[in-house]
Design a protein around this motif. Structure first.
Motif, short mmCIF file in Angstrom:
data_model
loop_
_atom_site.label_atom_id
_atom_site.label_comp_id
_atom_site.label_asym_id
_atom_site.label_seq_id
_atom_site.Cartn_x
_atom_site.Cartn_y
_atom_site.Cartn_z
N LEU A 120 36.22 58.85 -4.80
CA LEU A 120 35.26 58.97 -3.71
C LEU A 120 35.95 58.86 -2.36
CD1 LEU A 120 32.48 59.22 -2.53
CD2 LEU A 120 32.07 56.80 -3.01
N SER A 121 36.88 57.91 -2.22
CA SER A 121 37.61 57.76 -0.96
C SER A 121 38.41 59.02 -0.65
CB SER A 121 38.56 56.56 -1.04
OG SER A 121 37.84 55.37 -1.22
N GLN A 122 39.07 59.57 -1.67
CA GLN A 122 39.86 60.79 -1.50
C GLN A 122 38.96 61.97 -1.13
OE1 GLN A 122 42.28 61.66 -4.93
NE2 GLN A 122 43.20 63.48 -4.03
N LEU A 123 37.81 62.05 -1.76
CA LEU A 123 36.90 63.16 -1.51
C LEU A 123 36.30 63.09 -0.11
CD1 LEU A 123 35.58 65.66 -2.76
CD2 LEU A 123 33.74 64.18 -3.60
N GLU A 124 35.89 61.89 0.30
CA GLU A 124 35.31 61.75 1.64
C GLU A 124 36.32 62.12 2.72
OE1 GLU A 124 33.06 58.44 4.50
OE2 GLU A 124 34.10 57.79 2.67
N LEU A 125 37.53 61.57 2.62
CA LEU A 125 38.57 61.89 3.61
C LEU A 125 38.91 63.37 3.57
CD1 LEU A 125 40.67 61.06 5.71
CD2 LEU A 125 42.22 60.46 3.82
N GLY A 126 39.01 63.92 2.36
CA GLY A 126 39.35 65.33 2.22
C GLY A 126 38.32 66.25 2.84
N ARG A 127 37.05 65.96 2.63
CA ARG A 127 35.99 66.81 3.18
C ARG A 127 35.92 66.71 4.71
NH1 ARG A 127 33.92 71.10 2.57
NH2 ARG A 127 31.88 70.50 3.32
N LEU A 128 36.06 65.50 5.23
CA LEU A 128 36.02 65.33 6.69
C LEU A 128 37.20 66.06 7.34
CD1 LEU A 128 34.98 61.57 6.93
CD2 LEU A 128 33.61 63.55 7.62
N THR A 129 38.36 65.98 6.72
CA THR A 129 39.54 66.68 7.23
C THR A 129 39.35 68.18 7.14
OG1 THR A 129 40.97 64.84 6.53
CG2 THR A 129 42.04 66.96 6.99
N TRP A 130 38.81 68.63 5.99
CA TRP A 130 38.60 70.07 5.79
C TRP A 130 37.64 70.63 6.82
CZ3 TRP A 130 34.84 73.65 5.04
CH2 TRP A 130 35.22 74.88 4.51
N VAL A 131 36.54 69.94 7.07
CA VAL A 131 35.55 70.42 8.04
C VAL A 131 36.16 70.53 9.43
CG1 VAL A 131 33.45 69.75 9.28
CG2 VAL A 131 33.49 69.67 6.79
N SER A 132 36.94 69.54 9.81
CA SER A 132 37.59 69.58 11.13
C SER A 132 38.55 70.76 11.24
CB SER A 132 38.35 68.26 11.37
OG SER A 132 39.06 68.31 12.57
N GLN A 133 39.37 70.97 10.20
CA GLN A 133 40.31 72.08 10.21
C GLN A 133 39.58 73.42 10.18
OE1 GLN A 133 42.73 71.19 6.78
NE2 GLN A 133 44.14 69.91 7.93
N HIS A 134 38.50 73.50 9.41
CA HIS A 134 37.74 74.74 9.31
C HIS A 134 37.13 75.12 10.65
CE1 HIS A 134 34.07 77.14 8.23
NE2 HIS A 134 34.97 77.77 7.52
N GLN A 135 36.52 74.16 11.32
CA GLN A 135 35.92 74.44 12.61
C GLN A 135 36.97 74.90 13.63
OE1 GLN A 135 33.92 70.72 13.40
NE2 GLN A 135 32.09 71.29 12.23
N SER A 136 38.13 74.26 13.60
CA SER A 136 39.21 74.65 14.52
C SER A 136 39.71 76.05 14.19
CB SER A 136 40.35 73.64 14.40
OG SER A 136 41.45 74.03 15.20
N LEU A 137 39.82 76.36 12.90
CA LEU A 137 40.34 77.67 12.50
C LEU A 137 39.33 78.79 12.80
CD1 LEU A 137 42.98 78.62 11.34
CD2 LEU A 137 42.01 78.43 9.05
N VAL A 138 38.06 78.50 12.69
CA VAL A 138 37.03 79.48 13.04
C VAL A 138 37.16 79.86 14.52
CG1 VAL A 138 34.55 79.79 13.43
CG2 VAL A 138 35.36 78.91 11.24
N GLN A 139 37.33 78.86 15.37
CA GLN A 139 37.50 79.13 16.80
C GLN A 139 38.76 79.96 17.07
OE1 GLN A 139 37.47 75.27 18.68
NE2 GLN A 139 35.27 74.99 18.41
N GLU A 140 39.84 79.61 16.37
CA GLU A 140 41.09 80.36 16.54
C GLU A 140 40.92 81.80 16.07
OE1 GLU A 140 45.69 80.35 14.85
OE2 GLU A 140 44.46 78.55 14.66
N ARG A 141 40.29 81.98 14.91
CA ARG A 141 40.05 83.31 14.36
C ARG A 141 39.24 84.17 15.33
NH1 ARG A 141 35.36 83.50 10.15
NH2 ARG A 141 34.30 83.14 12.15
N ASP A 142 38.14 83.62 15.83
CA ASP A 142 37.28 84.38 16.73
C ASP A 142 38.01 84.76 18.02
OD1 ASP A 142 35.32 84.08 14.85
OD2 ASP A 142 34.20 82.54 15.93
N LYS A 143 38.84 83.85 18.50
CA LYS A 143 39.61 84.13 19.73
C LYS A 143 40.62 85.25 19.50
CE LYS A 143 42.53 81.83 23.18
NZ LYS A 143 43.17 80.54 23.57
N LEU A 144 41.30 85.21 18.36
CA LEU A 144 42.30 86.24 18.05
C LEU A 144 41.65 87.61 17.86
CD1 LEU A 144 44.67 84.34 15.58
CD2 LEU A 144 45.09 84.89 17.98
#
Length: 253
Positions: A94-118
């Motif tokens: 559970l600890s691994q999953l919670e940290l993993g999902r929070l990290t994934w969401v942050s990276q995904h949101q950042s990558l979406v912005q980068e993708r749209d800009k490019l």
């Protein structure tokens, strides 16, 4: 006098016992603020709530919702019906999953912005290229041929790019990335030829920005598209963790 004290003493003792039992069986806070008495939950109910919370964790892209779902799961971990032998493994997953999902969401949101800009920069570069080259290409067969090839490959690359970012399957994404990298080479070669023929292209800000955006999009390993594929691979790994945790919530004492 003594006979009057005995009933009072009994009442006091019973009250202390009742209060003690109430404290030991006090409900655990629910993720949405409602008390959850895990001691009263059946195995079926623990399963149901755990599956629902895990679905929320895996599908939500709101950090607060992910944390709420994790809080509910942490409460469910205390349910007496669960196999105590698996408690440490459940907690670790559970600890691994919670940290993993929070990290994934942050990276995904950042990558979406980068993708749209490019992609926006590439589109602007294509528009600038058309504005500067199309009028001249109308009277120059060589220039027209080079520009037509540039335009066809650029448009197709854009379509394949959309397919990559919309895909859910890692193999499809990787196949699209290989195609994009192959087409990008032709786009870049044609752009260099056009720049030799049309001097205004060489230092045009939008054209240069579009060319750089294409490079950043398809760059191996660290390019935006490559990191998007990696992100989907990470999501698949998190989904595997969620399945393992689901199975452990089904294990009984």
């Amino acid at each position: 006098m003594r006979s009057k004290l005995i009933p009072l003493l009994l009442i006091f003792v019973v009250g202390v016992i009742f209060w003690s039992l109430r404290e030991t069986r006090s409900p655990t806070p629910h993720a949405d603020g409602v008390s959850l008495d895990v001691g009263r939950l059946t195995a079926v109910e623990v399963n149901r709530q755990a599956r629902s919370a895990l679905d929320e964790m895996m599908n939500s892209e709101q950090p607060d919702q992910i944390r709420k779902a994790a809080a509910l799961l942490k409460s469910l971990l205390k349910a007496p019906v669960l196999n105590k032998a698996d408690a440490a493994q459940r907690q670790a997953l559970l600890s691994q999953l919670e940290l993993g999902r929070l990290t994934w969401v942050s990276q995904h949101q950042s990558l979406v912005q980068e993708r749209d800009k490019l992609i926006a920069a590439m589109h602007q570069g294509d528009m600038a290229m058309e504005m500067l080259v199309a009028p001249m290409a109308g009277t120059d067969p060589y220039l027209s041929g080079v520009y037509d090839q540039y335009k066809r490959y650029s448009e197709t690359l854009g379509l394949v790019s959309k397919g990559l970012f919309a895909a859910q399957n890692v193999a499809e994404m990787q196949h699209a990335l290989v195609r994009m990298q192959g087409m990008a080479a032709t786009v870049q070669d044609n752009a260099r030829v056009l720049a030799l023929e049309v001097a205004t292209l060489r230092e045009h800000a939008q054209v240069k920005a579009g060319a750089e955006a294409l490079t950043q999009l398809i760059k191996p390993d660290q390019g935006c598209a490559a990191r998007w594929v990696l992100l989907q691979q990470q999501q698949n790994q998190l989904a595997s963790l969620a399945l393992q945790l689901t199975d452990l919530f089904q294990t009984r004492a």
